[in-house]
Design a protein around this motif. Structure first.
Motif, PDB file in Angstrom:
ATOM      1  N   ALA A 241      68.803 -22.045  10.918  1.00  0.00           N
ATOM      2  CA  ALA A 241      67.892 -22.935  11.646  1.00  0.00           C
ATOM      3  C   ALA A 241      67.216 -22.201  12.797  1.00  0.00           C
ATOM      4  N   PHE A 242      67.978 -21.352  13.485  1.00  0.00           N
ATOM      5  CA  PHE A 242      67.402 -20.569  14.582  1.00  0.00           C
ATOM      6  C   PHE A 242      66.371 -19.587  14.048  1.00  0.00           C
ATOM      7  N   PHE A 243      66.682 -18.928  12.938  1.00  0.00           N
ATOM      8  CA  PHE A 243      65.766 -17.983  12.311  1.00  0.00           C
ATOM      9  C   PHE A 243      64.436 -18.677  12.007  1.00  0.00           C
ATOM     10  N   GLN A 244      64.503 -19.847  11.373  1.00  0.00           N
ATOM     11  CA  GLN A 244      63.277 -20.564  11.024  1.00  0.00           C
ATOM     12  C   GLN A 244      62.528 -21.024  12.272  1.00  0.00           C
ATOM     13  N   ARG A 245      63.248 -21.392  13.304  1.00  0.00           N
ATOM     14  CA  ARG A 245      62.603 -21.838  14.538  1.00  0.00           C
ATOM     15  C   ARG A 245      61.804 -20.695  15.180  1.00  0.00           C
ATOM     16  N   VAL A 246      62.351 -19.475  15.132  1.00  0.00           N
ATOM     17  CA  VAL A 246      61.633 -18.315  15.668  1.00  0.00           C
ATOM     18  C   VAL A 246      60.345 -18.093  14.879  1.00  0.00           C
ATOM     19  N   ILE A 247      60.444 -18.227  13.561  1.00  0.00           N
ATOM     20  CA  ILE A 247      59.257 -18.083  12.707  1.00  0.00           C
ATOM     21  C   ILE A 247      58.215 -19.143  13.054  1.00  0.00           C
ATOM     22  N   ASP A 248      58.661 -20.385  13.132  1.00  0.00           N
ATOM     23  CA  ASP A 248      57.742 -21.495  13.420  1.00  0.00           C
ATOM     24  C   ASP A 248      57.055 -21.316  14.771  1.00  0.00           C
ATOM     25  N   ASP A 249      57.799 -20.865  15.778  1.00  0.00           N
ATOM     26  CA  ASP A 249      57.223 -20.654  17.104  1.00  0.00           C
ATOM     27  C   ASP A 249      56.125 -19.594  17.055  1.00  0.00           C
ATOM     28  N   ALA A 250      56.372 -18.532  16.307  1.00  0.00           N
ATOM     29  CA  ALA A 250      55.371 -17.474  16.193  1.00  0.00           C
ATOM     30  C   ALA A 250      54.124 -17.969  15.470  1.00  0.00           C
ATOM     31  N   GLN A 251      54.330 -18.750  14.426  1.00  0.00           N
ATOM     32  CA  GLN A 251      53.176 -19.262  13.690  1.00  0.00           C
ATOM     33  C   GLN A 251      52.372 -20.254  14.528  1.00  0.00           C
ATOM     34  N   ARG A 252      53.052 -21.070  15.313  1.00  0.00           N
ATOM     35  CA  ARG A 252      52.328 -21.994  16.193  1.00  0.00           C
ATOM     36  C   ARG A 252      51.505 -21.237  17.240  1.00  0.00           C
ATOM     37  N   ALA A 253      51.960 -19.997  17.548  1.00  0.00           N
ATOM     38  CA  ALA A 253      51.214 -19.165  18.487  1.00  0.00           C
ATOM     39  C   ALA A 253      50.074 -18.414  17.806  1.00  0.00           C
ATOM     40  N   GLY A 254      49.849 -18.727  16.535  1.00  0.00           N
ATOM     41  CA  GLY A 254      48.727 -18.134  15.809  1.00  0.00           C
ATOM     42  C   GLY A 254      49.037 -16.825  15.098  1.00  0.00           C
ATOM     43  N   LYS A 255      50.314 -16.463  14.991  1.00  0.00           N
ATOM     44  CA  LYS A 255      50.681 -15.195  14.357  1.00  0.00           C
ATOM     45  C   LYS A 255      51.015 -15.391  12.882  1.00  0.00           C
ATOM     46  N   ARG A 256      50.596 -14.404  12.081  1.00  0.00           N
ATOM     47  CA  ARG A 256      51.034 -14.344  10.681  1.00  0.00           C
ATOM     48  C   ARG A 256      52.357 -13.579  10.651  1.00  0.00           C
ATOM     49  N   VAL A 257      53.361 -14.194  10.030  1.00  0.00           N
ATOM     50  CA  VAL A 257      54.734 -13.699  10.117  1.00  0.00           C
ATOM     51  C   VAL A 257      55.201 -13.117   8.785  1.00  0.00           C
ATOM     52  N   GLY A 258      55.790 -11.916   8.850  1.00  0.00           N
ATOM     53  CA  GLY A 258      56.452 -11.322   7.697  1.00  0.00           C
ATOM     54  C   GLY A 258      57.957 -11.351   7.887  1.00  0.00           C
ATOM     55  N   LEU A 259      58.693 -11.585   6.807  1.00  0.00           N
ATOM     56  CA  LEU A 259      60.159 -11.618   6.865  1.00  0.00           C
ATOM     57  C   LEU A 259      60.751 -10.540   5.975  1.00  0.00           C
ATOM     58  N   LEU A 260      61.818  -9.904   6.457  1.00  0.00           N
ATOM     59  CA  LEU A 260      62.610  -8.978   5.653  1.00  0.00           C
ATOM     60  C   LEU A 260      63.996  -9.591   5.493  1.00  0.00           C
ATOM     61  N   VAL A 261      64.342  -9.962   4.257  1.00  0.00           N
ATOM     62  CA  VAL A 261      65.600 -10.660   3.996  1.00  0.00           C
ATOM     63  C   VAL A 261      66.218 -10.144   2.702  1.00  0.00           C
ATOM     64  N   THR A 262      67.473 -10.507   2.460  1.00  0.00           N
ATOM     65  CA  THR A 262      68.117 -10.188   1.202  1.00  0.00           C
ATOM     66  C   THR A 262      67.652 -11.166   0.120  1.00  0.00           C
ATOM     67  N   GLU A 263      67.918 -10.797  -1.117  1.00  0.00           N
ATOM     68  CA  GLU A 263      67.463 -11.613  -2.251  1.00  0.00           C
ATOM     69  C   GLU A 263      67.996 -13.039  -2.178  1.00  0.00           C
ATOM     70  N   GLU A 264      69.249 -13.192  -1.744  1.00  0.00           N
ATOM     71  CA  GLU A 264      69.846 -14.523  -1.729  1.00  0.00           C
ATOM     72  C   GLU A 264      69.257 -15.417  -0.646  1.00  0.00           C
ATOM     73  N   HIS A 265      68.563 -14.823   0.323  1.00  0.00           N
ATOM     74  CA  HIS A 265      67.939 -15.616   1.385  1.00  0.00           C
ATOM     75  C   HIS A 265      66.434 -15.776   1.199  1.00  0.00           C
ATOM     76  N   ARG A 266      65.941 -15.332   0.051  1.00  0.00           N
ATOM     77  CA  ARG A 266      64.497 -15.388  -0.213  1.00  0.00           C
ATOM     78  C   ARG A 266      63.950 -16.804  -0.102  1.00  0.00           C
ATOM     79  N   ALA A 267      64.723 -17.784  -0.558  1.00  0.00           N
ATOM     80  CA  ALA A 267      64.253 -19.167  -0.549  1.00  0.00           C
ATOM     81  C   ALA A 267      64.723 -19.958   0.677  1.00  0.00           C
ATOM     82  N   THR A 268      65.422 -19.288   1.589  1.00  0.00           N
ATOM     83  CA  THR A 268      65.977 -19.990   2.746  1.00  0.00           C
ATOM     84  C   THR A 268      64.923 -20.296   3.798  1.00  0.00           C
ATOM     85  N   TYR A 269      63.921 -19.406   3.932  1.00  0.00           N
ATOM     86  CA  TYR A 269      62.937 -19.526   5.005  1.00  0.00           C
ATOM     87  C   TYR A 269      61.530 -19.643   4.446  1.00  0.00           C
ATOM     88  N   THR A 270      60.629 -20.130   5.263  1.00  0.00           N
ATOM     89  CA  THR A 270      59.206 -20.138   4.925  1.00  0.00           C
ATOM     90  C   THR A 270      58.463 -19.299   5.950  1.00  0.00           C
TER      91      THR A 270
END
Length: 343
Positions: A241-270
């Protein structure tokens, strides 16, 4: 200079003997090789990479008989490590021999040396019959190359040729241990773990991160930012939840966000771009895919990259070392509700 992409072993050996610079595969990453005894050849490595002159190079040999050309003293514990891990992903720092170029050692009285296990690298080193200095075959600071194409992407036109040996086996650089001190010091974690080393020679210590800009490093990877993609990067340590919140905050600030995750977490975040780097239960798969994933981010229009954190045990210690270097030690921690390092 026109770079030949399809060198044979003999062509590569001939170029190295004539003082040229050639990229070749090892089991860790692709190396950029030149005659370790010739100043003019070593200068071509620094020029091609844009590498700082105080960052020493590792010397590669194909036979232990070549050690006499490189080192002036061989302590017993260094011999034990060689017997246990060579050929392999372990670089040992030892007192240097006078014939080694000062440009290789950055003026130090020590030199790092290893014997790689990749069959193409060994065949080349045994054909050239010279100690070959070889840092990673990339532009300095960028992710290290794990395929011949990565080398070409960075250095085409800057070096004489590329010896293609396919994708590498390990994917992160060798472990570097200083055997001129008591106890020995690991300057860079890599393909041979601290536990494996201690099982052979007893207790060793891990070097602390270097913060002094005037410090003269005894090993590559100690002082400068390495392995970095173009976009700024941070490691996130916390809940999903914290990970996604950091992503959401960056996107609300107008940033395009890239994520580096393991295969099992590919569907965990947007996020805008999500790239995977292996299976979390298989540290070797993460090491093998890490640099390719970091390079792939440069093909996307993104403003910031966030990476999940990995277990820092075994090979994971080397993975986290590279991620911290790539991110400039920027870590966003849920337990502290703060970012360590500038972003």
């Amino acid at each position: 200079m026109k770079t030949k992409h399809t060198l044979t072993i003999q062509e590569a050996a001939t170029l190295l003997r004539s003082g040229e610079v050639v990229a070749f595969p090892t089991e860790t990453v692709y190396g950029l090789g030149a005659d370790a005894t010739r100043d003019t050849a070593i200068e071509k490595i620094y020029a091609a990479k844009g590498r700082p002159g105080d960052n020493p190079l590792i010397v590669h040999i194909g036979d232990v008989a070549q050690l006499d050309q490189v080192v002036s003293e061989l302590p017993d514990r260094a011999k034990k490590l060689m017997d246990a891990f060579w050929p392999g992903a372990l670089t040992i720092i030892l007192p240097r021999q006078e014939g080694v170029s000062d440009a290789v050692t950055a003026g130090l009285e020590t030199v790092g040396v290893r014997m790689p296990s990749h069959p193409v690298a060994l065949e080349l080193l045994r054909a050239v019959k010279l100690p070959i200095a070889a840092p990673s075959a990339n532009v300095s600071g960028r992710p290290s190359p794990t395929t011949a194409q990565h080398v070409a992407d960075d250095l085409d036109g800057k070096i004489a040729g590329i010896l293609d040996g396919g994708a590498v086996e390990i994917g992160v650089e060798s472990t570097v241990i200083d055997c001129t001190t008591d106890p020995p010091v690991i300057f860079r974690p890599g393909g041979v773990t601290k536990a494996e080393i201690e099982a052979v020679i007893g207790p060793v210590v891990m070097a602390q991160p270097v913060k002094n800009a005037d410090f003269a490093p005894k090993s590559p990877g100690m002082k400068y930012t390495h392995y970095a993609p173009d976009a700024p990067m941070a490691i996130i340590q916390g809940s999903d939840a914290f990970f996604q919140r950091v992503i959401d905050d960056a996107q609300r600030a107008g940033k395009r966000v890239g994520l580096l995750v393991t295969e099992e977490h590919r569907a965990t975040y947007t996020a805008d771009v999500i790239l995977t780097c292996g299976n979390g239960q298989e540290p070797l798969s993460i090491a093998q895919n890490l640099y390719a994933a970091l390079r792939a981010f440069n093909e996307h229009d993104i403003d910031v990259i966030y990476s999940e954190s990995f277990a820092d045990t075994g090979l994971g210690e080397a993975v986290m070392n590279r991620l911290l270097k790539a991110s400039g030690h920027r870590v966003i921690r849920e337990d502290l509700n703060q970012t360590e390092g500038d972003m």
